[in-house]
Design a protein around this motif. Structure first.
Motif, PDB file in Angstrom:
ATOM      1  N   GLY A 408       0.519  -1.491   0.169  1.00  0.00           N
ATOM      2  CA  GLY A 408       0.407   0.538  -0.370  1.00  0.00           C
ATOM      3  C   GLY A 408       0.789   0.863  -0.393  1.00  0.00           C
ATOM      4  N   TYR A 409       2.505   1.460  -0.241  1.00  0.00           N
ATOM      5  CA  TYR A 409       3.004   2.621   0.408  1.00  0.00           C
ATOM      6  C   TYR A 409       3.219   2.937  -1.530  1.00  0.00           C
ATOM      7  CZ  TYR A 409       7.180   4.663   0.519  1.00  0.00           C
ATOM      8  OH  TYR A 409       8.257   6.015   0.121  1.00  0.00           O
ATOM      9  N   VAL A 410       2.673   4.250  -1.356  1.00  0.00           N
ATOM     10  CA  VAL A 410       2.681   5.525  -2.064  1.00  0.00           C
ATOM     11  C   VAL A 410       3.504   5.652  -2.979  1.00  0.00           C
ATOM     12  CG1 VAL A 410       1.372   6.781  -3.823  1.00  0.00           C
ATOM     13  CG2 VAL A 410       0.386   5.525  -2.043  1.00  0.00           C
ATOM     14  N   GLN A 411       4.848   6.058  -3.472  1.00  0.00           N
ATOM     15  CA  GLN A 411       5.359   6.061  -4.211  1.00  0.00           C
ATOM     16  C   GLN A 411       5.527   8.092  -3.641  1.00  0.00           C
ATOM     17  OE1 GLN A 411       7.381   6.001  -8.354  1.00  0.00           O
ATOM     18  NE2 GLN A 411       8.774   7.565  -7.913  1.00  0.00           N
ATOM     19  N   PRO A 412       6.490   8.606  -2.994  1.00  0.00           N
ATOM     20  CA  PRO A 412       6.234   9.965  -2.938  1.00  0.00           C
ATOM     21  C   PRO A 412       6.499  11.089  -3.329  1.00  0.00           C
ATOM     22  CG  PRO A 412       8.263   9.735  -1.492  1.00  0.00           C
ATOM     23  CD  PRO A 412       7.226   8.229  -2.553  1.00  0.00           C
ATOM     24  N   LYS A 413       6.502  12.204  -2.877  1.00  0.00           N
ATOM     25  CA  LYS A 413       6.888  13.904  -4.358  1.00  0.00           C
ATOM     26  C   LYS A 413       7.945  13.891  -3.541  1.00  0.00           C
ATOM     27  CE  LYS A 413       2.755  15.493  -5.486  1.00  0.00           C
ATOM     28  NZ  LYS A 413       1.210  16.681  -5.957  1.00  0.00           N
ATOM     29  N   ILE A 414       9.131  14.799  -4.740  1.00  0.00           N
ATOM     30  CA  ILE A 414       9.723  14.787  -3.572  1.00  0.00           C
ATOM     31  C   ILE A 414       9.968  15.808  -2.229  1.00  0.00           C
ATOM     32  CG2 ILE A 414      10.520  17.314  -5.763  1.00  0.00           C
ATOM     33  CD1 ILE A 414      13.057  15.163  -4.393  1.00  0.00           C
ATOM     34  N   ASN A 415       9.121  16.986  -2.786  1.00  0.00           N
ATOM     35  CA  ASN A 415       9.035  18.002  -1.682  1.00  0.00           C
ATOM     36  C   ASN A 415       8.927  17.056  -0.061  1.00  0.00           C
ATOM     37  OD1 ASN A 415       6.306  17.853  -3.583  1.00  0.00           O
ATOM     38  ND2 ASN A 415       5.616  18.819  -1.832  1.00  0.00           N
ATOM     39  N   GLU A 416       7.581  16.127  -0.572  1.00  0.00           N
ATOM     40  CA  GLU A 416       7.178  15.248   0.026  1.00  0.00           C
ATOM     41  C   GLU A 416       8.115  14.108   1.687  1.00  0.00           C
ATOM     42  OE1 GLU A 416       2.989  14.258  -1.223  1.00  0.00           O
ATOM     43  OE2 GLU A 416       4.395  12.698  -1.323  1.00  0.00           O
ATOM     44  N   LEU A 417       9.211  14.005   0.486  1.00  0.00           N
ATOM     45  CA  LEU A 417      10.281  13.162   0.621  1.00  0.00           C
ATOM     46  C   LEU A 417      11.166  14.311   1.739  1.00  0.00           C
ATOM     47  CD1 LEU A 417      11.121  10.159   1.071  1.00  0.00           C
ATOM     48  CD2 LEU A 417      12.817  10.854  -1.316  1.00  0.00           C
ATOM     49  N   ALA A 439       7.000  22.428 -26.081  1.00  0.00           N
ATOM     50  CA  ALA A 439       6.458  22.710 -27.458  1.00  0.00           C
ATOM     51  C   ALA A 439       7.089  22.332 -28.656  1.00  0.00           C
ATOM     52  CB  ALA A 439       5.872  23.924 -27.976  1.00  0.00           C
ATOM     53  N   SER A 440       8.258  21.798 -28.127  1.00  0.00           N
ATOM     54  CA  SER A 440       9.632  21.899 -29.491  1.00  0.00           C
ATOM     55  C   SER A 440       9.729  20.298 -29.694  1.00  0.00           C
ATOM     56  CB  SER A 440      10.931  22.649 -29.904  1.00  0.00           C
ATOM     57  OG  SER A 440      11.251  21.708 -28.338  1.00  0.00           O
ATOM     58  N   GLY A 441       8.763  19.735 -28.641  1.00  0.00           N
ATOM     59  CA  GLY A 441       9.155  18.007 -28.153  1.00  0.00           C
ATOM     60  C   GLY A 441      10.601  17.829 -27.692  1.00  0.00           C
ATOM     61  N   GLU A 442      11.603  18.691 -27.192  1.00  0.00           N
ATOM     62  CA  GLU A 442      12.525  18.821 -26.379  1.00  0.00           C
ATOM     63  C   GLU A 442      11.573  18.148 -24.816  1.00  0.00           C
ATOM     64  OE1 GLU A 442      15.374  21.599 -26.681  1.00  0.00           O
ATOM     65  OE2 GLU A 442      15.940  21.321 -28.685  1.00  0.00           O
ATOM     66  N   VAL A 443      11.943  17.135 -23.972  1.00  0.00           N
ATOM     67  CA  VAL A 443      12.319  16.734 -22.829  1.00  0.00           C
ATOM     68  C   VAL A 443      13.296  16.898 -22.713  1.00  0.00           C
ATOM     69  CG1 VAL A 443      11.391  14.655 -22.155  1.00  0.00           C
ATOM     70  CG2 VAL A 443      11.095  14.524 -24.358  1.00  0.00           C
ATOM     71  N   SER A 444      13.283  17.937 -20.970  1.00  0.00           N
ATOM     72  CA  SER A 444      14.557  17.294 -20.782  1.00  0.00           C
ATOM     73  C   SER A 444      13.616  17.516 -18.770  1.00  0.00           C
ATOM     74  CB  SER A 444      14.562  19.092 -20.212  1.00  0.00           C
ATOM     75  OG  SER A 444      13.183  20.400 -20.141  1.00  0.00           O
ATOM     76  N   ASN A 445      15.160  17.238 -17.738  1.00  0.00           N
ATOM     77  CA  ASN A 445      14.215  17.230 -16.366  1.00  0.00           C
ATOM     78  C   ASN A 445      14.438  18.167 -15.508  1.00  0.00           C
ATOM     79  OD1 ASN A 445      14.517  15.780 -13.828  1.00  0.00           O
ATOM     80  ND2 ASN A 445      16.737  15.531 -14.146  1.00  0.00           N
ATOM     81  N   VAL A 446      13.280  18.534 -14.794  1.00  0.00           N
ATOM     82  CA  VAL A 446      12.588  19.669 -13.933  1.00  0.00           C
ATOM     83  C   VAL A 446      11.807  18.852 -12.548  1.00  0.00           C
ATOM     84  CG1 VAL A 446      11.845  20.919 -16.065  1.00  0.00           C
ATOM     85  CG2 VAL A 446      10.469  18.659 -14.991  1.00  0.00           C
ATOM     86  N   GLN A 447      12.054  19.308 -11.486  1.00  0.00           N
ATOM     87  CA  GLN A 447      11.369  18.649 -10.437  1.00  0.00           C
ATOM     88  C   GLN A 447      10.182  19.854 -10.141  1.00  0.00           C
ATOM     89  OE1 GLN A 447      14.606  19.081  -7.196  1.00  0.00           O
ATOM     90  NE2 GLN A 447      15.980  17.762  -7.474  1.00  0.00           N
ATOM     91  N   VAL A 448       8.937  18.978 -10.285  1.00  0.00           N
ATOM     92  CA  VAL A 448       7.272  19.798  -9.917  1.00  0.00           C
ATOM     93  C   VAL A 448       7.309  18.992  -9.028  1.00  0.00           C
ATOM     94  CG1 VAL A 448       5.286  19.751 -10.834  1.00  0.00           C
ATOM     95  CG2 VAL A 448       7.191  19.305 -12.623  1.00  0.00           C
ATOM     96  N   TYR A 449       6.242  20.347  -7.688  1.00  0.00           N
ATOM     97  CA  TYR A 449       6.189  19.623  -6.437  1.00  0.00           C
ATOM     98  C   TYR A 449       4.333  19.841  -6.696  1.00  0.00           C
ATOM     99  CZ  TYR A 449      10.867  21.960  -5.816  1.00  0.00           C
ATOM    100  OH  TYR A 449      11.572  21.797  -5.113  1.00  0.00           O
TER     101      TYR A 449
END
Length: 449
Positions: A408-417, A439-449
């Protein structure tokens, strides 16, 4: 138009070797500060742009010549059987390699090579792409000279040869192995440019060997006083790890085989420990000794290293379990969506506490979630492949995956951790990973809370 087949979007792969020798030397010598991190990103984007420059598909009137004209391999005799006595990948797949991350460590013999998760299929990691973590380099040990000793709180101390071990009843099981420091560089902020470097200290293989419980029973371990075992490796670092007796008797394997063949030297040949669900440092390579004791050993690599820094200045010790975690491997940072239309979102999920029960996927940064398909087999303490259909309309998107295990453990968000663990940790970062699709299709690493 009615009856029209939906267009399937194409994805441009991430660049492979984007760090030149000068930048690698600078980062390795002086560390990965913000300025060098910027250079790393720039070199990665430059490599991505170079890949993108050759992606146009030629439009030939009258049909594709690759279909209309038979190629040489269709009109000539091919190479003979067993031309390569031990098979190797195609020459066109030569760029697919595990790679060392500059800046993570300063000595090559005590470093990490990362598995290219973005280019793999299913759940099994090819032996030649299995990630490495060494504390004093690797060795190719003569199996005829290797020995395993079992001592301590046992009725009879024994020394086993490889022949002795391989004559005992064996098992083969599929399990993931993840370094406790996987995703370590993302604790504070975005640090690395692709999933290979953010999550690539992760692999999954079929391991073959004798259950440790068989050896402990064979030596007559003291069932009244035994509480822990100490596993010791034969490399120069003197790697030693404490393992609770309950786990040692459960699913731990003294393994000589991986993916149907003997272990590779980089993965502990001829003998290693397999401790399912536990951080990789406990999977002691070049295993030479098992000692049975009545208390934790507080060895150097569990008293000083592989401990978790907490916000109050205290440290957690013996935090070995790898908690439930997942990551989208395609689309992922460094790749580029070339077309709108249908795309398959795919990734991996795993839990050190058992089976993955569900994986949810979001394309809007966690505002809405859809349940992904779990592809079989779904095994305990193994990687699980998930897929989800997605039609990209060309708008910016934020891709995330969230795994839930059978406890039942749910993977947390980075801010929760971070609320619990702070930002100074190195180990056990199992936060939800976010990828931004521009929009250009480029994929990048971001952190979203």
């Amino acid at each position: 138009m009615a009856g029209e087949v939906p267009r399937k979007g194409r994805i441009l792969r991430a660049p492979e070797n984007f760090v030149d020798s000068a930048l690698a030397l600078d980062i390795t010598t002086n560390g990965l500060n913000e300025e060098r991190r910027g250079f790393l990103r720039k070199s990665f984007m430059a490599a991505s742009a170079a890949l993108a420059s050759g992606t146009a598909l030629a439009q030939v009137a009258g049909g594709d010549p690759a279909i209309l004209k038979l190629p040489e391999h269709s009109t000539t005799l091919g190479r003979p059987v067993a031309a390569n006595p031990y098979g190797v990948p195609s020459r066109f797949e030569g760029a697919l390699q595990r790679r060392e991350s500059p800046g993570l460590t300063r000595v090559n013999a005590a470093s990490v090579s990362f598995t290219p998760l973005q280019s793999l299929f299913g759940i099994i990691t090819p032996s030649g792409l299995h990630f490495e973590r060494h504390h004093q380099g690797w060795h190719d040990i003569d199996p005829a000279q290797h020995r395993l000793m079992v001592n301590g709180l046992v009725r009879q101390q024994k020394v086993y040869t490889m022949d002795d071990l391989m004559r005992l009843p064996s098992v083969s099981r599929i399990h993931f192995i993840e370094c406790g420091a996987n995703t370590a560089m993302e604790w504070g902020n975005v640090a690395v440019p692709s999933v290979q470097y953010s999550h690539g200290m992760l692999s999954c293989s079929e391991f073959t060997g004798v259950p440790l419980s068989v050896l402990l029973d064979d030596c007559g371990y003291d069932k009244k006083t035994a509480r822990f075992v100490l596993a010791e490796g034969a490399d120069g670092s003197g790697m030693t790890r404490t393992i609770a007796i309950e786990r040692a008797l459960d699913d731990v394997i003294v393994a000589w085989g991986m993916n149907g063949e003997m272990l590779r030297p980089e993965n502990g040949y001829p003998l290693r420990l397999v401790v399912p669900g536990v951080q990789g440092v406990s999977w002691v390579k070049w295993l030479r000794r098992i000692e049975v004791g009545d208390k934790p050993y507080a060895a150097k690599d569990e008293a000083v290293h592989y401990i978790d820094a907490m916000p109050d200045g205290m440290y957690r010790q013996y935090t070995s379990i790898q908690e439930c975690k997942s990551v989208i491997t395609t689309p992922s940072a460094g790749q580029r969506l070339l077309d709108t239309g249908f795309h398959n979102i795919t990734g991996l999920a795993w839990s050190g506490r058992g089976k993955v029960k569900r994986v949810d996927v979001s394309v809007d940064g966690g505002k809405n979630w859809r349940t992904a398909r779990l592809e079989t087999p779904v095994l305990s303490k193994a990687l699980t492949r998930f897929n989800m259909d997605w039609t990209w309309d060309g708008s910016p998107a934020l891709l995330q995956s969230r795994a839930i295990d059978e406890t039942g453990y749910v993977q947390p968000k980075i801010n929760e951790l971070r609320e619990v663990r702070g930002t100074k940790s190195i180990y056990h970062n199992n936060a939800i990973q976010s990828w931004k699709v521009a929009a250009s299709g480029e994929v990048s690493n971001v952190q979203v809370y």
